[in-house]
Write an enzyme that holds these catalytic residues in place. Sequence first.
Site, PDB file in Angstrom:
ATOM      1  N   SER A 205       0.797  -1.204   0.158  1.00 42.21           N
ATOM      2  CA  SER A 205       0.105  -0.167  -0.011  1.00 42.21           C
ATOM      3  C   SER A 205       0.865   1.186   0.000  1.00 42.21           C
ATOM      4  O   SER A 205       1.778   1.254  -1.028  1.00 42.21           O
ATOM      5  CB  SER A 205      -0.983   0.001   1.167  1.00 42.21           C
ATOM      6  OG  SER A 205      -2.133   0.875   1.117  1.00 42.21           O
TER       7      SER A 205
ATOM      8  N   ASP B 108       0.291  -3.999  -4.179  1.00 45.52           N
ATOM      9  CA  ASP B 108      -0.955  -3.025  -4.427  1.00 45.52           C
ATOM     10  C   ASP B 108      -0.642  -2.026  -3.925  1.00 45.52           C
ATOM     11  O   ASP B 108      -1.121  -1.385  -2.768  1.00 45.52           O
ATOM     12  CB  ASP B 108      -2.305  -3.787  -3.655  1.00 45.52           C
ATOM     13  CG  ASP B 108      -3.593  -3.172  -4.109  1.00 45.52           C
ATOM     14  OD1 ASP B 108      -3.464  -2.993  -5.472  1.00 45.52           O
ATOM     15  OD2 ASP B 108      -4.687  -3.118  -3.599  1.00 45.52           O
TER      16      ASP B 108
ATOM     17  N   HIS C 278      -7.315  -5.518  -0.866  1.00 43.17           N
ATOM     18  CA  HIS C 278      -6.104  -4.942  -0.782  1.00 43.17           C
ATOM     19  C   HIS C 278      -5.090  -5.840  -0.339  1.00 43.17           C
ATOM     20  O   HIS C 278      -3.833  -5.750  -0.905  1.00 43.17           O
ATOM     21  CB  HIS C 278      -6.353  -3.709   0.107  1.00 43.17           C
ATOM     22  CG  HIS C 278      -5.438  -2.708  -0.160  1.00 43.17           C
ATOM     23  ND1 HIS C 278      -4.590  -2.203  -1.375  1.00 43.17           N
ATOM     24  CD2 HIS C 278      -4.966  -1.705   0.895  1.00 43.17           C
ATOM     25  CE1 HIS C 278      -3.995  -1.334  -1.150  1.00 43.17           C
ATOM     26  NE2 HIS C 278      -3.952  -0.899   0.113  1.00 43.17           N
TER      27      HIS C 278
END
Length: 967
Positions: free
Chosen positions: A136, A160, A274
């Site tokens: 992230s 991601d 995610h």
Amino acid sequence: MENATEWMTDFTDIESKFSFRTSEEPEEDLCYIVSGQPQTIKECNFNPDYKTFIIIHGWTVTGMFESWVPKLVTALFEREPTSNVIVVDWLSRAQQHYPTSAAYTKLVGKDVAKFVNWLQAEIDYPWEKLHLLGYSLGAHVAGIAGLLTRDKVNRITGMDPAGPTFEYADAQSTLSPDDALFVDVLHTNTRGSPDRSIGIQRPVGHIDIYPNGGTFQPGCDLQNTMLMVATSGLRSTFVLHCPPQDVLRFQNHKGLISFPLFSADMDQIVKCSHERSIHLFIDSLVNQEQQSLAYRCSSKDSFNKGMCLSCRKNRCNKVGYSVNKIRTRRSSKMYMKTRDMMPYKVFHYQVKVHFFSKKKISYNDQPMKISLFGIHGEKENIPYIMPTLDTNTTVSFLLTTDTEIGELLMVKLLWEKDSLISWPWWNPDIFHIRKLRIKSGETQSKVIFSAKESEFSYLSRGGEAAVFVKDKEAQSSRKNQSFTGLFVAALEEENFSNGVFGNFLEDLRDLSDVNKANVKFSLRNPSQPDDDVCYIVRGKPETLNSCDFNNTSKTFLVIHGWTVSGLFESWVEKLVAALYDREKNANVIVVDWLDTAQNHYAVAAQNTKMVGQEIGLFIDWLEETINIPLEKLHLIGYSLGAHVAGFAGSHATNKVGRITGLDPAGPDFEGVHAHRRLSPDDAHFVDVLHTFTRGSLGLSIGIEQPVGHVDIYPNGGSFQPGCNLRGALEKIASYGILAMNNAIRCEHERSIHLYIDSLLNEEEASRAYSCGSNDMFDRGMCLQCRKNRCNTVGYKVSKVRKARSVKMFTRTRGSMPFRVFHYQLKINFLGKINHLETEPVLTVSLYGTNGEAEDLKLNVQEKITTDKTHSFLVITEKDIGDLLMLKFKWEETTSSLLTLFSSWWYGDSTNFDVQIHKVRVRAGETQKKIVLCLKDHQTGSSVQEVVFVKCREPWRSLSKRPKLKSQ
């Protein structure tokens, strides 16, 4: 940062902590390595000989490490037991409001860069052993750190990478391919508009993999969300009920954007997709035997049609830790499907099916169920919604199985009812299906399935399943069957015309829409020469832009021939790649008329005119829409495709620049009028290669008559070196006609490979020579280049247009590069007995400035007669340079009895001798002529091997003529 050295050595502003984890206690922060404090390296037992993994977490609302952190640490130690694993702790900055934490990524990246620079300098740690893994926001932290280090780290893996505030940011503010020697990225939560996507949508690495399209991950769908509602309540699930203070706002280039802050329960729903990127990477570490594969593709839609399951030229790759580190100029977008739990690997299949019907039928979004049966198991009733189901269309779609079923043996296709009662039940619509084609992504195997019971299987809505079994004739090679069929078609040409197969062909014609050819125009690109990634559609100018068509460059239209498999042959992508290799900025369009070409040969041949008309209309549209210069348009057709190209040229309003025919098909075209086949009138210049003509078998697989301005017959247009057709003919009696598959394909396709050779080997282009017949050429009597009597073979052929077709001949090697060097030898044999006629074995050895070619057998096409000059053709596979010396050898094969009888009859009881005056040589490639004379000091009537060298002075004495004793 004006003074780079100063900020790198100032560790006072570092707020991030670097926790050295161990395999025994992966979740505990037992030891911290501190920048500027070398003793902490030893205290934490950091080993400079091991790989080092640096894990960087993302945004958090709890201020604590997520549960995935120790799982990833454990998995890294399981895969690399002798490694250093460091977890970067920037929790104090990561737990702020998202825009604040996003802005902090630059400061955290600076902290990590300082740490890495210090660690490397302190212990001389190798940069190639550093691997940063960021999730992230942590992915962008890793990118900024890689940007600021003194030298590039070996690898960064982005799991991601976060989207908000980064989707449109510059490369210095985000993860990018420039941040490490290799950057690989997993995208698992890219749904929604780019502004509101949790994960970044655009590619930011060398390889960007989008599992399940990068959006909804299996197990994270609406069904699980509703389960959350039932167990946790509506408030925690739907963001509309979040209080105003739980909404974050930030400014970007499009204005004020609002994001709701989620409760703990909603956070889990979002994190499912995610965090799937992390668990996919963990899966790649712990399940080495079940490595997932991803496939390069231009779009998710193309991948979902199964059109990208190729592994050639690095088009597929392993997912996660073992990814092949391939660096390209542009990011490679790759796609894959997964299961909903670990191990995530699935098996990908492309299914291609062509639907026939006697009437026009059209449906949308039809429910299907497909069952696959293999040697290791089966997967039944795989659901699939068919977007379109129309008469005479080929549908390609992707299927996946979560278990390995092994080599496929049988397939069932079921058309389900879309309601309780499918109308009209008294007269249901029926599709006819002859074959299924299935390609396995994991094994790269391609299998053709035929209808189990008869020529066709029948598919009706709500009816029984259509069953297909492995096509035994095609399983060895999907290409072989088509060439055997073409051979049979040639053998039976008269039977077809006499109506022996009339009823069968009538049925086939009933199942084809003769009023419309389903012709598609696929603009291939150099990086994916085998993929149909973009189609240009006549009447839709926007497709020219979307496909990046260059209207100022050359344009090639590649037109395939007949096929039973319904799939492109392997030569198509090779030719596309070769064209781009030669003409970098060209447009290479592959004409797809597979739906029509896969009919029986007689039907496909009949429809070549219709397909050519469609192409002619396409050419007219290009000229009208973008004013494409037709002199830059070059049509290249193989087999039936050559005649299609001819029809296209004749039906276009204005003449195209060039048509190249690659062994145009013979059956149904040999001897017909010019307007019913390829002819010189179809383009400003038409050149043709004939490699499998009537001379080989007494029948014409490729057309024998000249049909262009320049018609070249390599090796006489019959037996091609390396194809072993003679050997295949000997096997027919024992093994049947299928024994000829490979040989027929080799002979017919040699025209394509000769053309590819001319594209790739410009400096080794073959030369052909104008000649009245192949027999004359075999005697070396046509090696002249005056007045355009010789020409280059293939792409760079000189565009010589004459009133009549020019037949040219050449010899080739058995493999690429095909060029050989041609020589004519002229020898005048003299002897005491003028009536002597014999059939000896003659060999020569040539010695030149660049090398030699020894023991070359001369093709003796007539009996050697004394007092006569004989001409021979000699070829060498390598360039020997200027000829310096020649050795000539005579071996007698006539029986001794016949020799004695001949001597007695002519009154000479002694053995006769044969004398050679001199040898004249012409080199076809250099056009040089040379006269060779007897080497000094060679005398006597018992000479068996005679040596000739370049003459130094005119011949003065016949007494020095060498003599060859009969053996």
